[in-house]
Design an enzyme around this catalytic site. Structure first.
Site, PDB file in Angstrom:
ATOM      1  N   GLU A 229       0.881 -12.765 -31.432  1.00  0.00           N
ATOM      2  CA  GLU A 229       0.969 -13.249 -31.470  1.00  0.00           C
ATOM      3  C   GLU A 229       1.417 -14.537 -32.209  1.00  0.00           C
ATOM      4  O   GLU A 229       1.661 -16.356 -31.979  1.00  0.00           O
ATOM      5  CB  GLU A 229      -1.103 -14.670 -31.099  1.00  0.00           C
ATOM      6  CG  GLU A 229      -0.877 -15.676 -31.187  1.00  0.00           C
ATOM      7  CD  GLU A 229      -2.849 -15.795 -30.551  1.00  0.00           C
ATOM      8  OE1 GLU A 229      -2.895 -17.020 -30.008  1.00  0.00           O
ATOM      9  OE2 GLU A 229      -3.215 -14.992 -31.575  1.00  0.00           O
TER      10      GLU A 229
ATOM     11  N   ALA B 212      -6.413 -21.767 -35.154  1.00  0.00           N
ATOM     12  CA  ALA B 212      -6.885 -21.096 -36.181  1.00  0.00           C
ATOM     13  C   ALA B 212      -6.447 -20.814 -36.463  1.00  0.00           C
ATOM     14  O   ALA B 212      -6.543 -18.950 -37.924  1.00  0.00           O
ATOM     15  CB  ALA B 212      -8.522 -20.238 -35.856  1.00  0.00           C
TER      16      ALA B 212
ATOM     17  N   HIS C 190       0.806 -22.280 -29.536  1.00  0.00           N
ATOM     18  CA  HIS C 190       1.140 -22.863 -30.257  1.00  0.00           C
ATOM     19  C   HIS C 190       2.326 -23.895 -30.822  1.00  0.00           C
ATOM     20  O   HIS C 190       2.931 -23.364 -31.796  1.00  0.00           O
ATOM     21  CB  HIS C 190       0.929 -21.804 -31.621  1.00  0.00           C
ATOM     22  CG  HIS C 190      -0.498 -21.306 -31.962  1.00  0.00           C
ATOM     23  ND1 HIS C 190      -1.432 -21.511 -32.356  1.00  0.00           N
ATOM     24  CD2 HIS C 190      -1.391 -19.389 -30.502  1.00  0.00           C
ATOM     25  CE1 HIS C 190      -2.943 -20.706 -32.315  1.00  0.00           C
ATOM     26  NE2 HIS C 190      -2.259 -19.953 -31.508  1.00  0.00           N
TER      27      HIS C 190
ATOM     28  N   HIS D 223      -2.918 -18.318 -23.731  1.00  0.00           N
ATOM     29  CA  HIS D 223      -4.635 -19.713 -23.666  1.00  0.00           C
ATOM     30  C   HIS D 223      -4.078 -20.806 -23.379  1.00  0.00           C
ATOM     31  O   HIS D 223      -4.284 -21.481 -24.102  1.00  0.00           O
ATOM     32  CB  HIS D 223      -5.384 -19.378 -25.750  1.00  0.00           C
ATOM     33  CG  HIS D 223      -5.063 -19.484 -26.478  1.00  0.00           C
ATOM     34  ND1 HIS D 223      -4.303 -20.652 -27.031  1.00  0.00           N
ATOM     35  CD2 HIS D 223      -5.137 -18.638 -27.873  1.00  0.00           C
ATOM     36  CE1 HIS D 223      -3.592 -20.346 -28.274  1.00  0.00           C
ATOM     37  NE2 HIS D 223      -3.661 -19.222 -28.859  1.00  0.00           N
TER      38      HIS D 223
ATOM     39  N   ALA E  43      -4.122 -25.241 -28.393  1.00  0.00           N
ATOM     40  CA  ALA E  43      -3.098 -25.182 -29.779  1.00  0.00           C
ATOM     41  C   ALA E  43      -2.059 -25.135 -28.477  1.00  0.00           C
ATOM     42  O   ALA E  43      -0.762 -24.663 -28.994  1.00  0.00           O
ATOM     43  CB  ALA E  43      -2.720 -23.289 -30.122  1.00  0.00           C
TER      44      ALA E  43
ATOM     45  N   ARG F 212       1.956 -39.993 -18.271  1.00  0.00           N
ATOM     46  CA  ARG F 212       3.432 -40.313 -18.539  1.00  0.00           C
ATOM     47  C   ARG F 212       3.916 -39.592 -19.307  1.00  0.00           C
ATOM     48  O   ARG F 212       5.472 -39.246 -20.060  1.00  0.00           O
ATOM     49  CB  ARG F 212       3.242 -41.823 -19.678  1.00  0.00           C
ATOM     50  CG  ARG F 212       2.920 -43.002 -18.912  1.00  0.00           C
ATOM     51  CD  ARG F 212       3.053 -44.025 -19.391  1.00  0.00           C
ATOM     52  NE  ARG F 212       2.756 -44.525 -20.713  1.00  0.00           N
ATOM     53  CZ  ARG F 212       1.704 -45.058 -19.746  1.00  0.00           C
ATOM     54  NH1 ARG F 212       0.377 -45.259 -18.888  1.00  0.00           N
ATOM     55  NH2 ARG F 212       0.769 -45.495 -21.172  1.00  0.00           N
TER      56      ARG F 212
ATOM     57  N   HIS G 102     -13.835 -23.134 -25.282  1.00  0.00           N
ATOM     58  CA  HIS G 102     -12.222 -23.435 -25.375  1.00  0.00           C
ATOM     59  C   HIS G 102     -11.756 -24.551 -24.044  1.00  0.00           C
ATOM     60  O   HIS G 102     -10.508 -25.091 -24.831  1.00  0.00           O
ATOM     61  CB  HIS G 102     -11.516 -21.767 -25.018  1.00  0.00           C
ATOM     62  CG  HIS G 102     -11.043 -20.859 -26.986  1.00  0.00           C
ATOM     63  ND1 HIS G 102     -12.873 -20.578 -27.044  1.00  0.00           N
ATOM     64  CD2 HIS G 102     -11.084 -21.075 -27.483  1.00  0.00           C
ATOM     65  CE1 HIS G 102     -12.378 -19.775 -28.312  1.00  0.00           C
ATOM     66  NE2 HIS G 102     -11.157 -20.388 -29.266  1.00  0.00           N
TER      67      HIS G 102
ATOM     68  N   ASP H 180      -9.758 -13.334 -26.134  1.00  0.00           N
ATOM     69  CA  ASP H 180      -9.152 -13.684 -27.821  1.00  0.00           C
ATOM     70  C   ASP H 180     -10.297 -13.455 -28.450  1.00  0.00           C
ATOM     71  O   ASP H 180     -10.906 -14.216 -29.633  1.00  0.00           O
ATOM     72  CB  ASP H 180      -9.265 -15.705 -27.715  1.00  0.00           C
ATOM     73  CG  ASP H 180      -8.136 -15.974 -28.579  1.00  0.00           C
ATOM     74  OD1 ASP H 180      -7.803 -15.122 -29.478  1.00  0.00           O
ATOM     75  OD2 ASP H 180      -7.757 -16.935 -28.860  1.00  0.00           O
TER      76      ASP H 180
ATOM     77  N   GLY I 293     -11.031 -18.090 -31.695  1.00  0.00           N
ATOM     78  CA  GLY I 293     -11.484 -16.803 -31.398  1.00  0.00           C
ATOM     79  C   GLY I 293     -12.985 -16.899 -30.627  1.00  0.00           C
ATOM     80  O   GLY I 293     -13.181 -18.521 -30.736  1.00  0.00           O
TER      81      GLY I 293
END
Length: 374
Positions: free
Chosen positions: A122, A133, A185, A206, A210, A217, A240, A261, A296
């Protein structure tokens, strides 16, 4: 000697009311097609597959050594039969240590442990402006960097921020090399997300978390996923992602699948735990950094299944999203489904969807610690 279980068996062709016989692999499924609502017998489903696991039982993947084995055992007691141990963004020496431990666990499965298929990298090839995180050790990468890491443990998934310089080319190189690349991320735009998919990226890390969100737009990475993705992972702990957002994604992404996660706090009481180099707090039903950022989860896959059913999915659909779709995403036709010749990875649940038994490659897994770890 083969084992045999009777009940409502979920096969790729639908429900069968009958018997499943197996040793390491399934040898036979006998019976007749039937609606489980017409009886009160147990459900027999494919074992759960979790492609995003950071920890459990007080242990964190980034510790290296035998930590992954403890984590695999904790999740096995919640029905996870296969998993990817997942790294954090960290200094190179920390990632090497973690991957060495993952490599050892992947080479040989211990008794009572989920099968560790390899690593989900990840971090660290993500955008420093969208760490979530993750600790602040993000950096860009070249193919040679990834190949070196792949020698320590099989890299099955790699999360990449495609907008970083050189990363679109990296996505193509990794995909051409047979690795699954996920977008995550990231501060990327909709167009950068689409370009990454065109260069060989297959999924999203996920979904919703992130990454740049959906605006009418400026559709962002979420918009690229909803408009174009066949696969994406999401965290169904109901913290989440709002249930409404989950339902929108379910209508848009055909093979949206669940991950936990999960962190070292999974299966543990409230208190302080480690997530990579960061201290996190288990509290209020989740895991958070000191500033309140979600870090997580404590989710397990059996609870993920129950949450999906609670959102209105029928059990067969929910099962596919905790097993078959993840297996298909990694190209594992012998996992994630119950059929003759596939691995005997299966879970037995009562009518309230509580685990009664877990078998991993035909081996019975002791569930004695499940209740105490909820």
């Amino acid at each position: 000697m083969s084992d045999a279980i009777e009940g409502n068996i979920l096969t790729p062709a639908g429900w069968v009311h009958g018997e499943i016989t197996f040793d390491e692999r399934i040898s036979a499924i006998t019976g007749s097609q039937a609606n489980p609502a017409q009886n009160e017998e147990v459900y027999i489903l494919p074992g759960f597959i979790d492609l995003h696991v950071h920890g459990g039982g007080g242990k964190d993947v980034m510790e290296g050594g035998d930590a992954v084995r403890t984590i695999a055992a904790v999740h096995a007691r919640h029905g996870t039969t296969c998993m990817l141990a997942t790294t954090m963004t960290a200094p190179p020496e920390d990632i090497d240590l973690a991957l060495e431990g993952i490599g050892l666990a992947a080479a040989k499965r211990g008794k009572g442990e989920a099968r560790v298929l390899g690593a989900h990298l990840e971090g660290p090839f993500i955008n420093s402006g969208k760490l979530g995180a993750q600790p602040p050790y993000a950096r860009s990468a070249k193919l040679a960097d990834v190949k070196k890491l792949d020698q320590l443990a099989p890299l099955k998934l790699i999360t990449v921020a495609p907008e970083l310089e050189g990363h679109l080319e990296l996505v193509k190189e990794l995909s051409d090399a047979g690795m699954r690349v996920q977008i995550g991320h990231t501060l990327g735009t909709y167009d950068e997300g689409v370009a990454a998919l065109e260069h060989g990226a297959h999924g999203f890390t996920h979904l919703f978390n992130a990454m740049t969100g959906l605006h009418h737009r400026e559709p962002g990475i979420v918009g690229a996923a909803l408009a174009h993705a066949r696969y994406a992972e999401f965290i169904p702990d109901l913290l989440h992602v709002h249930p409404g957002a989950i339902k929108a994604a379910l209508r848009c992404i055909p093979r949206l699948y669940c991950v936990t996660d999960s962190t070292s706090a999974t299966g543990m009481p409230d208190g302080e735990y480690m997530l990579g180099r960061q201290t996190v707090m288990r509290c209020m039903g989740g895991v958070r950094l000191p500033d309140g950022t979600l870090a997580g989860s404590t989710l397990t896959m059996d609870q993920a299944l129950r949450n999906l059913v609670g959102l209105g999915l029928d059990l067969a659909d929910a099962s596919a999203r905790v097993s078959m779709y993840a297996a298909d995403y990694l190209g594992l036709p012998e996992r994630g489904r119950l059929a003759p010749g596939t691995y005997a990875d299966l879970v037995v649940l009562d009518r309230d969807l509580n685990l009664k038994a877990v078998y991993i490659e035909g081996e019975f897994c002791d569930l004695d610690d499940v209740e105490s770890s909820r």
